[in-house]
Design a protein around this motif. Structure first.
Motif, PDB file in Angstrom:
ATOM      1  N   VAL A  75      -3.295  23.922 -13.143  1.00 17.70           N
ATOM      2  CA  VAL A  75      -3.407  24.943 -14.127  1.00 17.70           C
ATOM      3  C   VAL A  75      -4.717  25.285 -14.635  1.00 17.70           C
ATOM      4  O   VAL A  75      -5.207  26.529 -14.713  1.00 17.70           O
ATOM      5  N   THR A 103       2.730  16.546 -17.979  1.00 18.86           N
ATOM      6  CA  THR A 103       1.390  16.201 -18.656  1.00 18.86           C
ATOM      7  C   THR A 103       1.759  15.875 -20.215  1.00 18.86           C
ATOM      8  O   THR A 103       1.079  15.007 -20.627  1.00 18.86           O
ATOM      9  N   GLY A 152      -4.125  24.044 -29.573  1.00 20.60           N
ATOM     10  CA  GLY A 152      -3.843  24.906 -28.214  1.00 20.60           C
ATOM     11  C   GLY A 152      -2.286  24.513 -27.825  1.00 20.60           C
ATOM     12  O   GLY A 152      -1.882  24.033 -26.803  1.00 20.60           O
ATOM     13  N   LEU A 153      -1.480  25.226 -28.792  1.00 18.37           N
ATOM     14  CA  LEU A 153      -0.112  25.289 -28.607  1.00 18.37           C
ATOM     15  C   LEU A 153       0.435  26.137 -27.764  1.00 18.37           C
ATOM     16  O   LEU A 153       0.953  27.326 -27.999  1.00 18.37           O
ATOM     17  N   GLY A 154       0.331  25.939 -26.310  1.00 12.80           N
ATOM     18  CA  GLY A 154       0.678  26.772 -25.126  1.00 12.80           C
ATOM     19  C   GLY A 154       2.119  26.076 -24.339  1.00 12.80           C
ATOM     20  O   GLY A 154       2.835  25.354 -25.152  1.00 12.80           O
ATOM     21  N   LYS A 155       2.037  26.193 -23.065  1.00 10.82           N
ATOM     22  CA  LYS A 155       3.240  25.530 -22.431  1.00 10.82           C
ATOM     23  C   LYS A 155       3.215  23.855 -22.740  1.00 10.82           C
ATOM     24  O   LYS A 155       4.105  23.436 -22.935  1.00 10.82           O
ATOM     25  N   ILE A 156       2.119  23.330 -22.300  1.00 11.42           N
ATOM     26  CA  ILE A 156       2.012  21.856 -22.555  1.00 11.42           C
ATOM     27  C   ILE A 156       2.153  21.472 -23.930  1.00 11.42           C
ATOM     28  O   ILE A 156       2.763  20.451 -24.149  1.00 11.42           O
ATOM     29  N   ASN A 176      -4.046  27.896 -32.931  1.00  9.26           N
ATOM     30  CA  ASN A 176      -4.366  28.747 -31.645  1.00  9.26           C
ATOM     31  C   ASN A 176      -5.163  30.009 -32.196  1.00  9.26           C
ATOM     32  O   ASN A 176      -4.978  30.211 -33.402  1.00  9.26           O
ATOM     33  N   ARG A 177      -5.537  30.727 -31.230  1.00 12.19           N
ATOM     34  CA  ARG A 177      -6.297  32.007 -31.644  1.00 12.19           C
ATOM     35  C   ARG A 177      -5.059  32.930 -32.196  1.00 12.19           C
ATOM     36  O   ARG A 177      -5.439  33.903 -33.269  1.00 12.19           O
ATOM     37  N   GLY A 178      -4.029  32.917 -31.427  1.00 11.19           N
ATOM     38  CA  GLY A 178      -2.778  33.944 -31.865  1.00 11.19           C
ATOM     39  C   GLY A 178      -1.552  32.932 -32.376  1.00 11.19           C
ATOM     40  O   GLY A 178      -1.653  31.716 -32.266  1.00 11.19           O
ATOM     41  N   HIS A 207      -4.482  20.533 -26.415  1.00  9.11           N
ATOM     42  CA  HIS A 207      -3.824  21.263 -25.022  1.00  9.11           C
ATOM     43  C   HIS A 207      -4.472  22.332 -24.860  1.00  9.11           C
ATOM     44  O   HIS A 207      -3.770  23.286 -24.214  1.00  9.11           O
ATOM     45  N   THR A 235      -5.379  15.202 -23.493  1.00 12.67           N
ATOM     46  CA  THR A 235      -4.934  15.440 -22.084  1.00 12.67           C
ATOM     47  C   THR A 235      -5.351  16.772 -21.550  1.00 12.67           C
ATOM     48  O   THR A 235      -4.822  17.097 -20.488  1.00 12.67           O
ATOM     49  N   ARG A 237      -9.169  18.632 -21.333  1.00 11.11           N
ATOM     50  CA  ARG A 237     -10.030  18.371 -20.504  1.00 11.11           C
ATOM     51  C   ARG A 237     -11.235  17.617 -21.629  1.00 11.11           C
ATOM     52  O   ARG A 237     -11.374  17.695 -22.606  1.00 11.11           O
ATOM     53  N   ASP A 261      -6.295  11.020 -21.318  1.00  7.71           N
ATOM     54  CA  ASP A 261      -6.138  11.206 -20.013  1.00  7.71           C
ATOM     55  C   ASP A 261      -7.440  11.937 -19.044  1.00  7.71           C
ATOM     56  O   ASP A 261      -7.271  12.052 -17.980  1.00  7.71           O
ATOM     57  N   HIS A 285      -6.807  10.758 -15.732  1.00  8.79           N
ATOM     58  CA  HIS A 285      -6.450  11.907 -15.443  1.00  8.79           C
ATOM     59  C   HIS A 285      -5.159  12.369 -14.499  1.00  8.79           C
ATOM     60  O   HIS A 285      -5.212  12.636 -13.378  1.00  8.79           O
ATOM     61  N   GLY A 287      -2.197  13.376 -15.661  1.00  8.44           N
ATOM     62  CA  GLY A 287      -1.054  14.123 -16.753  1.00  8.44           C
ATOM     63  C   GLY A 287       0.051  14.683 -15.637  1.00  8.44           C
ATOM     64  O   GLY A 287       1.273  14.632 -15.839  1.00  8.44           O
TER      65      GLY A 287
END
Ligand SMILES: NC(=O)C1=CN([C@@H]2O[C@H](COP(=O)(O)OP(=O)(O)OC[C@H]3O[C@@H](n4cnc5c(N)ncnc54)[C@H](OP(=O)(O)O)[C@@H]3O)[C@@H](O)[C@H]2O)C=CC1
Ligand SMILES: O=CC(=O)O
Length: 325
Positions: A75, A103, A152-156, A176-178, A207, A235, A237, A261, A285, A287
């Motif tokens: 991803v 992940t 970074g609260l997105g999909k993962i 998050n930014r949004g 994330h 987990t 980068r 990770d 790595h 995940g």
């Protein structure tokens, strides 16, 4: 049409490519193909399926002018110069969604492993150091009711929140930014500033993608704002944290523990001090490394190749195919 695959992928993906009548070649050596050699090989190919840490920069893209698509089996696309790809009319695909649960499992595992010093204990048993049951030794931290801070609260991140709320009724805050309205509704997650997240979280889990904005985000200054009892999980980068600052924060007790990770560089050297810290858990790595997830990723990556070569829109595009029929 010819497709080059930079490291072997699950059969499910290979089969799709073969069934589509594509001529495929796979790099099967147990080391990564040197970049200039890969570029030379790709002169003969219409598509490359990238499964591994290949640096797809402007030089790479400009040198492989027959390429119609770079199909990532990941991803994350921080290894790709997407501006150059767009300018050169080369599509870029990735594999979001199907790897979110696996992940998040790795992040959850690292959180538990760090909080109970599990990897260290395992090594101690191997070293013959399981001597007696000691009421005051090997003490870890409990997670019940604590605060999880997700950067970074997105999909993962959503899947991580689901696990932490379900298992430990953790309170979720995020940066998050949004806004992530779905997470706010599902978990009562509260969006806070980066500093508020650092100050309030018992576990900080990263994330977000690696971008110029997030590179080195976790540095001495950020760690200094975290609780001395807190655990840092990454987990996403390795480039999102500064490793020297993380080591210093752990050694000085600025933070309590960490679970990684991802590291910078990868692979991590075997003599890295983090590997000898009791409250630190490191994975190589892995995940998305489950059978189901890697099959699903290979299928999407193969489909993206087939779609691009058939001049159709990608299933998941980072840079859309400009050669649409
Ligand atoms: N360890 C492993 O094996 C794996 C690692 N990954 C890594 O995980 C990352 C996330 O994947 P995924 O959840 O699918 O991606 P998503 O795009 O769904 O989520 C990323 C989130 O990060 C937020 N974000 C982006 N920039 C910033 C910023 N500057 N500050 C704060 N938040 C930010 C975004 O929200 P907003 O836009 O509102 O800011 C978004 O919600 C990947 O990019 C990849 O690097 C992925 C899979 C496996
Ligand atoms: O690191 C893995 C990815 O899918 O991104």
């Amino acid at each position: 049409m010819k497709v080059y695959i930079t490291r072997n992928i699950p059969e499910a993906g290979l089969k799709l490519l073969k069934d589509a009548g594509l001529d495929i070649a796979v790099w099967t050596e147990n080391y990564h193909q040197p970049e200039e050699e890969l570029i030379k090989v790709l002169q003969q190919y219409d598509a490359v399926l990238v499964s591994g840490p290949v640096k797809v920069d402007r030089h790479f893209l400009e040198s492989c002018r027959h390429l119609k698509i770079v199909s990532l089996m990941s991803v994350g696309y921080d290894n790709v110069d997407t501006e150059a790809a767009r300018a050169l009319g080369i599509a870029v695909g990735n594999t979001p969604g199907v790897l979110s649960g696996a992940t998040a499992d790795a992040a959850f595992l690292l959180m538990l492993a760090a909080s109970r010093k599990a990897f260290h204990m395992h090594k101690e048993i191997i070293r013959g150091n399981w001597n007696f049951w000691d009421p005051t030794a090997n003490l870890g931290l409990e997670l019940g009711g604590r605060t999880l801070g997700i950067v970074g609260l997105g999909k993962i991140g959503f899947e991580m929140a689901k696990r932490c709320v379900g298992a430990y009724d953790m309170k979720v805050i995020y940066h998050n930014r949004g806004k992530n309205e779905e997470a706010e509704k599902a978990f009562g997650a509260v969006r806070v500033s980066f500093d508020e997240l650092l100050e309030q979280s018992d576990v900080v889990s990263v994330h977000t993608a690696l971008t110029p904005e997030t590179k080195g985000l976790f540095n001495k200054n950020a760690f200094s704002k975290m609780k001395p009892s807190s655990i840092f999980i990454n987990t996403a980068r390795g480039g999102v944290h500064n490793e020297a600052d993380l080591i210093a924060a752990l050694e000085s007790g600025t933070i309590w523990g960490a679970g990684l990770d991802v590291t910078n560089p990868e692979p991590m050297a075997a003599d890295n001090p983090l590997l000898n810290m009791p409250n630190v858990a490191v994975l190589p790595h892995i995940g998305s490394a489950t059978v189901d997830t890697r099959n699903a990723m290979a299928v999407i990556a193969a489909k993206n190749v087939i779609l691009a070569l058939g001049k159709r829109p990608l299933e998941h595009a980072v840079v859309e195919n400009i050669h649409l029929a």
